[in-house]
Design a protein around this motif. Structure first.
Motif, short mmCIF file in Angstrom:
data_model
loop_
_atom_site.label_atom_id
_atom_site.label_comp_id
_atom_site.label_asym_id
_atom_site.label_seq_id
_atom_site.Cartn_x
_atom_site.Cartn_y
_atom_site.Cartn_z
N ALA A 1 1.29 -1.69 -0.04
CA ALA A 1 -0.42 -0.31 -0.09
C ALA A 1 0.76 1.45 -0.24
CB ALA A 1 -1.02 -0.13 0.94
N GLY A 2 1.76 1.24 0.80
CA GLY A 2 3.04 2.79 0.76
C GLY A 2 3.32 2.46 -0.34
N ARG A 3 3.87 1.77 -0.86
CA ARG A 3 4.98 1.80 -2.55
C ARG A 3 3.40 2.06 -3.67
NH1 ARG A 3 9.73 -0.47 -3.41
NH2 ARG A 3 9.82 0.83 -5.60
N ILE A 4 2.26 1.49 -3.78
CA ILE A 4 1.57 1.99 -4.52
C ILE A 4 0.81 3.20 -4.24
CG2 ILE A 4 0.77 0.02 -5.67
CD1 ILE A 4 -1.90 0.74 -3.99
N LYS A 5 0.64 3.73 -2.94
CA LYS A 5 -0.17 4.74 -2.98
C LYS A 5 1.34 6.20 -3.25
CE LYS A 5 -1.74 8.83 -0.72
NZ LYS A 5 -3.33 8.85 -0.49
N LYS A 6 2.62 6.44 -2.92
CA LYS A 6 3.53 6.98 -3.01
C LYS A 6 3.68 7.17 -4.94
CE LYS A 6 8.55 7.83 -2.63
NZ LYS A 6 9.70 6.67 -2.08
N ALA A 7 3.35 5.59 -5.59
CA ALA A 7 4.09 5.91 -6.68
C ALA A 7 2.72 6.57 -8.04
CB ALA A 7 3.78 4.29 -7.96
N GLY A 8 1.51 6.27 -6.98
CA GLY A 8 0.22 7.42 -7.57
C GLY A 8 -1.15 6.99 -7.53
N ALA A 9 -1.28 5.92 -7.46
CA ALA A 9 -2.18 4.80 -7.22
C ALA A 9 -3.05 5.40 -6.43
CB ALA A 9 -2.43 3.34 -6.47
N ASN A 10 -4.49 4.91 -6.39
CA ASN A 10 -5.73 6.08 -6.02
C ASN A 10 -6.64 5.00 -5.23
OD1 ASN A 10 -6.41 5.53 -8.01
ND2 ASN A 10 -6.73 7.79 -8.85
N LEU A 11 -6.83 3.69 -5.68
CA LEU A 11 -7.54 2.98 -5.24
C LEU A 11 -6.65 1.76 -4.29
CD1 LEU A 11 -10.49 2.42 -7.30
CD2 LEU A 11 -11.39 2.77 -4.58
N LEU A 12 -7.20 0.92 -3.42
CA LEU A 12 -6.48 -0.30 -3.00
C LEU A 12 -6.77 -1.38 -2.39
CD1 LEU A 12 -3.71 -1.56 -1.42
CD2 LEU A 12 -4.61 -0.90 0.95
N ARG A 13 -7.07 -2.72 -4.36
CA ARG A 13 -7.41 -3.96 -4.11
C ARG A 13 -7.20 -4.70 -3.28
NH1 ARG A 13 -8.59 -7.29 -7.86
NH2 ARG A 13 -7.27 -8.99 -5.85
N GLY A 14 -7.49 -5.96 -3.12
CA GLY A 14 -6.71 -6.88 -1.87
C GLY A 14 -8.59 -7.75 -1.88
N GLY A 15 -7.90 -9.19 -2.06
CA GLY A 15 -9.14 -9.81 -2.15
C GLY A 15 -9.30 -10.93 -0.42
N ALA A 16 -10.72 -10.84 -0.31
CA ALA A 16 -10.19 -11.69 1.06
C ALA A 16 -10.97 -12.70 1.07
CB ALA A 16 -11.25 -10.28 2.15
N PHE A 17 -11.97 -12.64 0.17
CA PHE A 17 -13.19 -13.74 -0.49
C PHE A 17 -12.39 -14.19 -1.91
CE2 PHE A 17 -16.13 -12.02 2.50
CZ PHE A 17 -16.01 -12.86 3.41
N LYS A 18 -11.91 -15.58 -1.90
CA LYS A 18 -10.97 -15.92 -3.35
C LYS A 18 -11.89 -16.90 -4.08
CE LYS A 18 -8.06 -14.25 -4.47
NZ LYS A 18 -8.28 -12.92 -5.56
N PRO A 19 -12.26 -16.29 -5.59
CA PRO A 19 -12.60 -17.61 -6.09
C PRO A 19 -12.03 -18.50 -6.83
CG PRO A 19 -13.07 -15.62 -7.24
CD PRO A 19 -12.26 -15.06 -5.67
N ARG A 20 -11.43 -20.07 -6.61
CA ARG A 20 -10.31 -20.47 -6.48
C ARG A 20 -11.12 -21.25 -7.37
NH1 ARG A 20 -5.21 -19.03 -4.42
NH2 ARG A 20 -4.69 -20.25 -6.53
N THR A 21 -10.58 -21.84 -8.62
CA THR A 21 -10.65 -22.79 -9.34
C THR A 21 -10.58 -24.10 -8.70
OG1 THR A 21 -9.63 -21.58 -11.28
CG2 THR A 21 -10.17 -24.25 -11.79
#
Lengths: 338, 338, 338, 338
Positions: free
Chosen positions: A114-134
């Motif tokens: 999160a720290g790195r992407i914020k610094k690079a200029g991203a404006n939304l953080l993603r991450g899955g807590a429920f994962k659809p796995r094959t």
């Protein structure tokens, strides 16, 4: 609707067809050609399915004319929609740059990423807590613990958060923690789930299904919009194809294609589309040049230790380099990245 | 698993890869070729995903060897499974002939259709009470009222009934009325729903998704089986393709393909696969000749009045004619139709 | 090559397989796993097809390791190739901007179009004299008269010309008039034609077939290269898919995908890929942003009067506007447009 | 043809469109709906392409009505065509059973294979002398020597022979030796080759291209028929798809689909469609049950020594077993196998 009759349709069949057209509230306009008759049926196509006409004896083909979606259509809503996710805007000249790991794994990784992407200029953080796995034997996500972690890290770095909801029973829970609800590709036609997120007022990130046409995607958006939730962002993430060297085939033409007929913002996910970090930056640049309202990229600080989809993630340094290009393209195409 | 290294992989990278292979519990066997090194990694592939290897620097490609499904596999369960649905058996030489309208609409139609298909020789009655419709403006099914009606008509005619369940919250309700739960193509990778029906002991009819490979279908079956429900029947119903003259492309080769690697029964649905009554009988015959354990056909007494998918239904007379051929083929291939 | 044996392969079968591997000049490295044996076969994969191994009793699967193309591969030719077409260069930082009508129709149109595209900045003129048409009743092209006209107009405006060759018997004729020979998508695996243009020294524009993988395309290039003609430019022009709102699906990821494994220049044709002028400019911009070495666009001064593929052409004014963006993108990505 | 106008089409545009429709010899029938106007254009669709209408300002969509093929169509030729190949008949109740190796390799193999398939009941011998190979480094066939060998062996065993022609320059040579000319899938839209075989009077076996629709296949047949050669047999051999466990996806529904709209015989090639001997017999049986006029199967006495496509061949014993089933199915469906 246009009914194309069979060359051997009998006068009695034609009579019956004309009666049926009137019965369901349409006005029929028959046109007799040399080889066959066609009937223009004028009325509200969105209320009747072509199916009832197709089954009539003597009918060869039914050609629908009106688009079957309304609320998603630009015909009734000319201006680009802008969807606000926390402090971030997507659409109407605003670029949404969504980044983060495939799955929420632990505090240490999330914080670093999160720290790195914020610094690079991203404006939304993603991450899955429920994962659809094959596979049922693969890591299925941390559940509520993951949601809490994602929320905490998002707040710490000033990034609104988006995460997937896979089941109607999870909507209330995920709604409590997330700023945006993601509907994954495999659930694009899980209509009960679409109805349920349509009942919330949270922004929804709706991913294109692997075998969905552009029209199917817009129809699924219509499910959410018709529930009263107008905050829908569409996401092109590739479709199934015979090409075996990439995970899916990114249909980038869907971006101008959708934007021509709908006011909804469209973003592109080159990570899931290609599954290959060596192709992601080029496709992210191409997405912005094609007019996308944002890009969705997986970033991980340690892909080989990732519990889900590690190899399709960019390293933070690669994401930094990509964001330099994205900013230049945003400038060139008069897009804001706030 | 086989790791194919890049031609320019460095000795340090190779060392790191060998360490990682051991760390996750595999035994590495490196083979040095003229241009590149490959590493055979012997261990239990079902516990580790190829992803963690793919992300290692120096790895070009990871080739899995073991099949990722176990309970669905013929390797551990040699004999054909027979699934009992009420008094009807599917698999192991028993043909399931499932017929009925797309949607449960009203008592009159259901009664007429059930009477006709029973007389023709069908042994399972289908009909949807919850309908997955592409458009939110289309008829969505009668819900519990439809379930009750289906149950009543099934009992009257001595036919076990199968109907679709679309959402985890509906499982308990549908389970109460139906003899078999159908998972539709659009929900084949709705993993929460798969887990939920895996918790029941009701037979499940699992339809292949429109962009699912045979392996994907078997992995979805594995979700149900690993929940403890071993009563799974697979259904080939066509996949999305570029061919525009049929609704989907029926992949009939999937029948012997699946039966070679899995013990689960496989039936074929030519109605949804083709969407064209003129093609359905030929494809139903072909299905039995290809070794399918059953056929799933839509039958309606009045397709032009049907509220859902009317034009893809056979008329009762057409179904009668089809059943004559099916019986002959069943005899020829030593299948029982009870 | 890796041979994966069946779980039930007998010792005698394994012995026979090992013998066969040695017999065809490979060195076998057997690895015994818990459930099955695999055999690494080290040798020159490009000389033997996997087929002979696949047919051996006891073999379940054969996994090739080496890439089956050599001359097209970056492994043996690290630097980007630059192909010179008359005074124009394509590849290695040089953008080829190919424009013109689908078919050469008459002097007036050709002259007007060539003048306009030259002024806008295109550096190659296209136009078909032999047209591959789906229907035998459609306009088939002007033949040699068309070639002469194309040549004359190209010379007048200082533009090298590219045109399609459809048959081995036409190669000599087309070679006489054109600066670059185009192999159309439908002929990408017309191997006799590939061999024939491989015997010339003219630059070849090889279009990807509608169902060709990236590897297939590179194998077809290998046919031309192995004939001694190293002047090959590849062209991504979309593949067949289920999406019905565009003519084909543009696989833009093929650009970085190809460039990663081959030194050959790659250009993109958004006209044939989409068939829709409203999508062409966005896809042309995206192509350059994705790293393409050029763009191929149909331009016509009067699309409704065009005898072939009129509706997919840009008007000269639209092409002017597009070229302004292309120049900016070329600057941004350090490409020259000469 | 039906022209669907844009909702914002101006009166001037509509006027211009009506003029253009008349100018190209059609009669326009405008129908004004609530949201947009549609225009029925009555005339001979086979002479004008939809393209010229599509390019008119104000036109959104052009829907063709008449089928674009004529000579292949059942509308003008109601009865099934019967194609005679030497003493063998295909179509109209006659089954063509074509068998033999992928490539003609040597006298010993050819003789043994021909003897076995003849005895099992095949009535046509196949074998390639010119081989289309994806790689330029693969075996390309024996050429004229192979043709002579094929002819000699066919004559010895009383079997007419079919073999592939890949190039216009080979037509005369192949015509001299073969009883039937095969156009391979990769050449289905090699229009110059189609015209050339249309000039002969030899029966032509036209294989469906890997990305060809049923309509495309019939249009390619129209090229041959319009040259004056009415002896065309179509062959379904699978199309490209995302399913990775079979070589192609066999579209068996194309059989009744084609037979509904064309009088031409249709056979099925399960060998190239699946690439897997374990699936071939089931698909061959399914083909006959689906109404095919024949089956095309590769048979080899020693697949592991075959120089081309060995692993997709049946062994003679497997072919014997298959023919027993085929005969039963032929009886059941009243087909003759002479």
């Amino acid at each position: 609707m246009i009914l194309v009759l069979r060359p051997d349709a009998t006068p009695a069949q034609i009579e019956h067809i004309l009666d049926h057209v009137k019965e369901v509230g349409f006005t029929p306009f028959p046109i007799k050609g040399e080889f066959r008759t066609i009937i223009g049926a004028v009325g509200d196509d969105t209320q009747t399915t072509p199916d009832s006409f197709q089954a009539l004896p003597g009918v060869e083909q039914v050609l629908p004319i009106l688009k079957p979606f309304k609320l998603a259509s630009r015909e009734l809503h000319k201006a680009d929609s802008v969807v606000e996710v926390g402090t971030t805007k997507i659409g109407g000249g605003h670029l949404g740059m969504i980044a983060g790991p495939c799955a929420v794994e632990n505090e240490e990784y999330m914080d670093e990423i999160a720290g790195r992407i914020k610094k690079a200029g991203a404006n939304l953080l993603r991450g899955g807590a429920f994962k659809p796995r094959t596979s049922p034997y693969s890591f299925q996500g941390l559940g509520e613990e993951g949601l809490m972690l994602l929320r905490r890290i998002g707040d710490k770095h000033g990034l609104p958060v988006v995460t997937e909801v896979m089941d109607t029973r999870q909507v209330e829970l995920v709604d409590r923690y997330a700023d945006m609800l993601q509907i994954g590709a495999r659930n694009m036609q899980n209509f009960e789930l679409l109805k349920e997120v349509g009942q919330t007022r949270k922004p929804v990130l709706l991913k294109r299904g692997m075998s969905a046409t552009v029209k199917d995607l817009l129809m699924s958006a219509e499910y959410i919009l018709s529930g009263g939730n107008s905050n829908v962002v569409l996401c092109e993430r590739g479709v199934r194809s015979f090409e075996e060297s990439t995970r899916n085939m990114l249909d980038l033409a869907s971006v101008p294609n959708i934007k021509g007929q709908s006011h909804l913002p469209v973003i592109v996910d080159p990570s899931h589309a290609t599954g290959r970090p060596d192709l992601i930056p080029a496709m992210a640049r191409a997405a912005v040049a094609a007019g996308a309202d944002g890009v969705h990229v997986e970033v991980h600080c340690c892909p080989e230790k990732a519990m889900s989809d590690g190899p399709q993630a960019l390293l933070p340094d690669q994401f930094d380099a990509l964001m330099i290009d994205i900013r230049k393209l945003a400038d060139m195409f008069h897009k804001t990245l706030a």
